[in-house]
Design an enzyme around this catalytic site. Structure first.
Site, PDB file in Angstrom:
ATOM      1  N   CYS A   3      -2.021  -7.337  23.468  1.00  0.00           N
ATOM      2  CA  CYS A   3      -0.767  -6.794  23.986  1.00  0.00           C
ATOM      3  C   CYS A   3       0.177  -7.964  24.275  1.00  0.00           C
ATOM      4  O   CYS A   3      -0.209  -8.919  24.943  1.00  0.00           O
ATOM      5  CB  CYS A   3      -1.045  -5.999  25.259  1.00  0.00           C
ATOM      6  SG  CYS A   3       0.441  -5.506  26.147  1.00  0.00           S
TER       7      CYS A   3
ATOM      8  N   CYS B  49       0.666  -8.115  28.364  1.00  0.00           N
ATOM      9  CA  CYS B  49      -0.359  -8.543  29.329  1.00  0.00           C
ATOM     10  C   CYS B  49      -1.536  -9.277  28.704  1.00  0.00           C
ATOM     11  O   CYS B  49      -2.410  -9.746  29.426  1.00  0.00           O
ATOM     12  CB  CYS B  49      -0.866  -7.330  30.107  1.00  0.00           C
ATOM     13  SG  CYS B  49      -1.877  -6.202  29.128  1.00  0.00           S
TER      14      CYS B  49
ATOM     15  N   CYS C 243      -0.418   0.418  25.867  1.00  0.00           N
ATOM     16  CA  CYS C 243      -1.480  -0.464  26.348  1.00  0.00           C
ATOM     17  C   CYS C 243      -2.056   0.152  27.618  1.00  0.00           C
ATOM     18  O   CYS C 243      -1.321   0.491  28.540  1.00  0.00           O
ATOM     19  CB  CYS C 243      -0.901  -1.848  26.640  1.00  0.00           C
ATOM     20  SG  CYS C 243      -2.037  -2.911  27.556  1.00  0.00           S
TER      21      CYS C 243
ATOM     22  N   CYS D 295       0.928   3.347  14.471  1.00  0.00           N
ATOM     23  CA  CYS D 295       2.156   2.739  13.988  1.00  0.00           C
ATOM     24  C   CYS D 295       2.712   1.909  15.145  1.00  0.00           C
ATOM     25  O   CYS D 295       3.204   2.452  16.128  1.00  0.00           O
ATOM     26  CB  CYS D 295       3.126   3.844  13.570  1.00  0.00           C
ATOM     27  SG  CYS D 295       4.617   3.216  12.805  1.00  0.00           S
TER      28      CYS D 295
HETATM   29 ZN   LIG Z   1      -0.548  -4.633  28.031  1.00  0.00          ZN
END
Ligand SMILES: [Zn+2]
Length: 192
Positions: free
Chosen positions: A57, A60, A105, A129
């Protein structure tokens, strides 16, 4: 890469937008925190198919996708057919008059993109996607359990339960249309 039953550690990250604005660039902030979409075919990872490594991600740093899960969908955004189990969550998105399944996420709720099912592009029948700016490539391999998101996610209740009805309704419509044309054909034959 060896597969593994180990799960990625998902640690909650809760920050106000004012904090996110400091750690993300403008585009990342717009997509991850404001659910924006990068223009098609512009993302740095759109045509990037590494054999090794994984994607985390961009907000994070939680690992989300293996390099092996990435495939060429031709849609203009990075596509993955599975994720590290438990790292991606789903929400129903009714924006723009469409019913889509948003993917986020699971650690920081950063917007990744949308997931589409049953397109037949890969054996998992799932296409994540994902915006390029929502993820970052890491060259090191990560062995962790991977899975589809819809089977274990919120969307399975909504979409999974719905699909048999949609299928049956489709069969009903088709047979109705077929029936009518056969009747019309027969009637026309009789009339002559
Ligand atoms: Zn994240």
């Amino acid at each position: 890469m060896a597969s593994s039953d180990e799960l990625v550690n998902v640690t909650r990250v809760d920050k106000p937008d004012s904090e996110w604005a400091k750690s993300l660039d403008k585009m990342e902030f717009q997509v991850l925190r404001k659910k924006g979409t990068e223009p098609a075919r512009t993302g740095v990872y759109d045509k990037f198919y590494p054999k090794e490594g994984h994607f985390v991600c961009a907000g994070c740093g939680t690992p989300l996708y293996s390099a092996q899960a990435k495939f060429d969908s031709g849609c203009g955004w990075p596509a993955f057919d599975k994720c590290y189990e438990g790292t991606v969550k789903t929400e129903i998105d009714n924006a723009f008059g469409m019913r889509r399944v948003e993917i986020l996420c699971a650690a920081c709720d950063g917007h990744l993109g949308h997931v589409f099912e049953n397109e037949g592009l890969t054996p998992t029948m799932e296409r994540h996607c994902v915006n390029s700016v929502s993820v970052k490539y890491v060259p090191e391999n990560l062995a962790a359990k991977e899975s589809k998101v819809v089977d274990g996610g919120i969307a399975s209740g909504a979409l999974g339960a719905l699909s048999p009805f949609v299928f049956l309704f489709g069969v009903y419509i088709l047979s109705d249309v077929l029936g009518r044309s056969i009747n019309a054909f027969t009637a026309a034959g009789v009339a002559q």
